[in-house]
Design a protein around this motif. Structure first.
Motif, PDB file in Angstrom:
ATOM      1  N   ALA A  31       0.443  -1.346  -0.050  1.00 36.87           N
ATOM      2  CA  ALA A  31      -0.070  -0.225   0.059  1.00 36.87           C
ATOM      3  C   ALA A  31       1.040   1.399   0.113  1.00 36.87           C
ATOM      4  O   ALA A  31       0.285   2.714  -0.871  1.00 36.87           O
ATOM      5  N   LEU A  32       1.932   1.167   1.068  1.00 34.71           N
ATOM      6  CA  LEU A  32       2.772   2.200   0.884  1.00 34.71           C
ATOM      7  C   LEU A  32       3.401   2.874  -0.615  1.00 34.71           C
ATOM      8  O   LEU A  32       4.230   3.568  -0.455  1.00 34.71           O
ATOM      9  N   GLU A  33       3.882   1.346  -1.027  1.00 28.78           N
ATOM     10  CA  GLU A  33       5.607   1.510  -1.599  1.00 28.78           C
ATOM     11  C   GLU A  33       5.307   2.650  -3.349  1.00 28.78           C
ATOM     12  O   GLU A  33       5.323   3.264  -3.806  1.00 28.78           O
ATOM     13  N   PRO A  34       4.156   2.135  -3.588  1.00 31.88           N
ATOM     14  CA  PRO A  34       3.767   3.443  -4.606  1.00 31.88           C
ATOM     15  C   PRO A  34       3.489   4.472  -4.019  1.00 31.88           C
ATOM     16  O   PRO A  34       4.210   5.262  -5.339  1.00 31.88           O
ATOM     17  N   GLU A  35       3.303   4.917  -3.570  1.00 30.11           N
ATOM     18  CA  GLU A  35       2.763   6.791  -2.769  1.00 30.11           C
ATOM     19  C   GLU A  35       4.131   7.336  -2.670  1.00 30.11           C
ATOM     20  O   GLU A  35       4.326   8.388  -3.297  1.00 30.11           O
ATOM     21  N   TRP A  36       5.362   6.079  -2.388  1.00 27.02           N
ATOM     22  CA  TRP A  36       5.799   7.181  -2.022  1.00 27.02           C
ATOM     23  C   TRP A  36       7.745   6.471  -3.132  1.00 27.02           C
ATOM     24  O   TRP A  36       8.345   7.600  -3.025  1.00 27.02           O
ATOM     25  N   THR A  67       9.763   4.518 -12.011  1.00 29.22           N
ATOM     26  CA  THR A  67       9.013   3.730 -11.299  1.00 29.22           C
ATOM     27  C   THR A  67       7.986   2.421 -11.756  1.00 29.22           C
ATOM     28  O   THR A  67       7.930   2.010 -13.056  1.00 29.22           O
ATOM     29  N   PRO A  68       7.901   0.772 -11.086  1.00 29.55           N
ATOM     30  CA  PRO A  68       7.834  -0.334 -11.811  1.00 29.55           C
ATOM     31  C   PRO A  68       5.820   0.168 -11.880  1.00 29.55           C
ATOM     32  O   PRO A  68       5.303  -0.719 -12.213  1.00 29.55           O
ATOM     33  N   PHE A  69       5.549   0.747 -11.222  1.00 28.66           N
ATOM     34  CA  PHE A  69       4.380   1.197 -10.960  1.00 28.66           C
ATOM     35  C   PHE A  69       3.509   2.712 -11.676  1.00 28.66           C
ATOM     36  O   PHE A  69       2.675   3.072 -12.109  1.00 28.66           O
ATOM     37  N   GLU A  85      10.505  -7.388  -8.724  1.00 25.68           N
ATOM     38  CA  GLU A  85      11.331  -8.048  -8.058  1.00 25.68           C
ATOM     39  C   GLU A  85      10.664  -9.437  -7.876  1.00 25.68           C
ATOM     40  O   GLU A  85      11.145 -10.252  -7.165  1.00 25.68           O
ATOM     41  N   ASP A  86       9.896  -9.990  -9.576  1.00 25.78           N
ATOM     42  CA  ASP A  86       9.285 -11.311  -9.195  1.00 25.78           C
ATOM     43  C   ASP A  86      10.426 -12.354  -9.357  1.00 25.78           C
ATOM     44  O   ASP A  86      11.822 -11.837 -10.222  1.00 25.78           O
ATOM     45  N   ARG A  87      10.552 -13.610  -9.226  1.00 25.01           N
ATOM     46  CA  ARG A  87      11.658 -14.508  -8.995  1.00 25.01           C
ATOM     47  C   ARG A  87      11.179 -14.879 -10.100  1.00 25.01           C
ATOM     48  O   ARG A  87      10.151 -15.827 -10.825  1.00 25.01           O
ATOM     49  N   GLU A 127      17.894  10.920  -7.313  1.00 23.93           N
ATOM     50  CA  GLU A 127      18.840  10.920  -7.505  1.00 23.93           C
ATOM     51  C   GLU A 127      19.207   9.048  -6.486  1.00 23.93           C
ATOM     52  O   GLU A 127      20.503   9.134  -5.932  1.00 23.93           O
ATOM     53  N   SER A 128      18.027   8.804  -6.013  1.00 25.69           N
ATOM     54  CA  SER A 128      18.093   7.534  -4.504  1.00 25.69           C
ATOM     55  C   SER A 128      18.528   6.417  -5.853  1.00 25.69           C
ATOM     56  O   SER A 128      17.296   6.039  -6.208  1.00 25.69           O
ATOM     57  N   PHE A 129      19.336   5.314  -5.201  1.00 30.92           N
ATOM     58  CA  PHE A 129      18.878   4.040  -5.761  1.00 30.92           C
ATOM     59  C   PHE A 129      19.237   2.726  -5.154  1.00 30.92           C
ATOM     60  O   PHE A 129      18.617   1.842  -5.174  1.00 30.92           O
ATOM     61  N   GLY A 130      18.904   2.852  -4.172  1.00 32.77           N
ATOM     62  CA  GLY A 130      19.023   1.677  -3.413  1.00 32.77           C
ATOM     63  C   GLY A 130      17.798   1.637  -2.857  1.00 32.77           C
ATOM     64  O   GLY A 130      16.871   1.959  -2.325  1.00 32.77           O
ATOM     65  N   PHE A 131      17.441   0.393  -2.877  1.00 30.63           N
ATOM     66  CA  PHE A 131      16.357  -0.959  -2.217  1.00 30.63           C
ATOM     67  C   PHE A 131      15.483   0.413  -2.131  1.00 30.63           C
ATOM     68  O   PHE A 131      13.766   0.079  -1.818  1.00 30.63           O
ATOM     69  N   ARG A 132      15.258  -0.136  -3.365  1.00 30.53           N
ATOM     70  CA  ARG A 132      14.311   0.734  -4.337  1.00 30.53           C
ATOM     71  C   ARG A 132      13.096  -0.472  -5.876  1.00 30.53           C
ATOM     72  O   ARG A 132      14.821  -0.632  -6.548  1.00 30.53           O
ATOM     73  N   PRO A 133      12.372  -0.675  -6.395  1.00 25.38           N
ATOM     74  CA  PRO A 133      12.355  -1.131  -7.112  1.00 25.38           C
ATOM     75  C   PRO A 133      12.976  -0.941  -8.252  1.00 25.38           C
ATOM     76  O   PRO A 133      12.063   0.163  -8.868  1.00 25.38           O
TER      77      PRO A 133
END
Length: 530
Positions: free
Chosen positions: A86-91, A431-433, A475-477, A98-104
């Motif tokens: 729920a939170l990730e698409p908004e954020w 973004t993937p969204f 993020e899919d395997r 400029e931010s690249f870490g821990f993001r889809p």
């Protein structure tokens, strides 16, 4: 977060797709059955309180230190996955480009490409900074205020942050920080660091040119990857001001710069006896070159220098020590077993650095590994001649020279066989969204960690799963399935790319049909084939 389908997706992510699905928390629950998964779906409610996490200490690669890793219980993992959905698409729409870490959809290769684009036309000073204890020092109240969600979810997030840590049978409180290892922990850490780059850049005006003259300095360029970031500018005074502003900004959320890992350098000239800098295992430096060997502007004008990004010496030594460790641990193992242990390590490391200037490093590692394997073979046959040993363990491979392998066709992967391919940086705020499935499926196909078989299957299937017909997300395997169930048949027509959960479902259907009829020689009907 009230959707039954979303709850099912969250449970599937932590109980089927996640590689740590067999790791238990403090309650010992792991490896849920299908019936237990459905029960877990019905139990997911936002009014639940967080449980203590189990702390496990894992070694840092190449260092004697250990990193604390927190493992939540399965229920909290599923609930965190639901909140993240729920939170990730908004954020993702808020986060800075400029931010690249821990993001889809973003990786360290995108961060390295951003640094190369910032440096390739002009030498610059660099603030190579590291945040001290990023996860453990975050002010929890500042983080909750920044999230700014509704009260029920705020109370749930607070219960996760303050649930405590169980280490060797003792419960320790967690009054600060975000526990590492949780499903939502990387997203919460990025929320805490959101806004670091914007005030640094806005403190300096953009460059204004009149009549071909520069009247104001360029804005500093910031590249952030998790708790590491660099700031680039051609003026050292600006870099020092940026360092001061970054320290002030981090103090507001309870963090500070690591004093021993933060330094100011230059990409072309020596500063404190060092030229260039290291970032995420890469060594970034500019070399002075002549007129015909230097880099050039888009208009073809010679720059007088060349920007090269190579694997760092530390990462090369760490990888070689890992190879030596594998060889030493398999002194009495058969040749096939040794090759089976070495190939995944070589392939993974080379794929990671195949987007940099790594040909010379690959060649050196190949020679050093050959020397180690030669000693391994001579130790096994101390009374045989070198010619006999070479003929036993090194064979001609497809007319391309001698290679460490067996007569059964098991060959060691050479470092130099991995091609060097330049990485294409992600588009600004993509973004993937955003719904651009074609763009993201192509990026998944060209990602350096995607195996060749998977990349070719994704190209044939146009980025869709062969079973469910849905596009693959970053993020899919993705797994390869043999359509005729013959692992030896690796022809392109027999290989299909499936989601991990789709692959499990297909094999479950095949087993069910085999049980009913005794044999199963019919190919399954693929839902996404059309």
């Amino acid at each position: 977060m009230q959707s039954w389908s979303a709850k099912c997706l969250a449970v599937r992510r932590v109980t089927q797709d996640n590689q740590g699905k067999r790791t238990a928390g403090v309650d010992g629950v792991k490896s849920l059955t299908p019936r237990q998964r459905l029960t877990l779906v019905s139990q997911l409610h936002l009014t639940s309180a967080g449980h203590p996490i189990r702390r496990v200490w894992i070694p840092k690669p190449g260092k004697p230190d250990k990193r604390p890793l927190g493992i939540p219980v399965m229920f909290d993992r599923a609930l965190q996955a639901l909140v993240k959905l729920a939170l990730e698409p908004e954020w993702e729409a808020k986060f800075e480009p400029e931010s690249f870490g821990f993001r889809p959809g973003r990786s360290l290769h995108d961060a390295i490409s951003a640094i190369w684009q910032a440096l390739r036309l002009k030498p610059k000073y660099v603030l190579d900074a590291d945040i001290c204890q990023c996860f453990d020092g975050i002010n929890q109240q500042k983080l909750l205020d920044k999230v700014g969600t509704f009260p029920t979810l705020t109370r749930l997030l607070k219960s996760w942050l303050q649930a405590g840590v169980m280490d060797q049978g003792r419960l320790f409180p967690t009054e600060t920080g975000v526990p590492q290892g949780g499903v939502a922990s990387p997203l919460l850490a990025n929320m805490a660091l959101w806004g670091l780059a914007t005030p640094i850049k806005e403190s300096f005006p953009r460059s204004i040119r009149r009549h071909g003259k520069q009247l104001q300095p360029w804005q500093p360029q910031v590249v952030i990857y998790a708790d590491d970031f660099v700031i680039l500018h051609q003026d050292r005074d600006v870099i020092q001001q940026c360092q001061h502003k970054a320290q002030q900004w981090l103090q507001e959320i309870g963090l500070e710069l690591h004093p021993s890992k933060t330094r100011i350098g230059h990409s072309l000239t020596a500063v404190d006896g060092r030229i260039g800098f290291e970032f995420l295992g890469f060594h970034i430096r500019q070399y002075p070159r002549g007129k015909y060997t230097s880099g050039k502007t888009p208009q073809g004008v010679s720059l007088g220098h060349k920007t090269l990004i190579k694997p760092s010496k530390e990462s090369i030594q760490r990888h070689y020590r890992r190879l030596v460790e594998i060889v030493e641990q398999h002194k009495s193992a058969p040749q096939e077993g040794l090759i089976g242990k070495l190939n995944p390590v070589i392939r993974g490391w080379c794929n990671n650095y195949s987007r940099a200037v790594s040909s010379q490093s690959f060649s050196q590692l190949k020679d050093r590994l050959y020397s180690k394997l030669r000693h391994w073979a001579r130790r096994r046959h101390p009374h045989k001649s070198r010619r006999w040993i070479a003929a036993k363990y090194w064979l001609l491979h497809q007319g391309k020279g001698w290679r460490f392998g067996t007569k059964d066709g098991v060959w060691l992967l050479n470092h130099t066989e991995v091609p060097i391919v330049r990485h294409v940086k992600i588009k600004g705020r993509a973004t993937p969204f955003d719904g651009n499935w074609i763009y993201w499926s192509q990026r998944r196909r060209h990602h350096p960690t995607t195996p060749k078989k998977v990349a070719k299957a994704l190209h044939r299937q146009q980025g869709r799963c062969l079973h469910c017909g849905l596009y693959f997300t970053p993020e899919d395997r993705v797994e390869i399935h043999h359509i005729d169930r013959q692992p030896s048949n690796n022809t392109p027509e027999n290989l299909g790319a499936l989601h991990h959960h789709c692959h499990t479902q297909v094999h479950g259907e095949i087993r069910d049909l085999s049980t009913q009829s005794g044999t199963y020689d019919k190919k399954p009907t693929w839902r996404g084939a059309g």
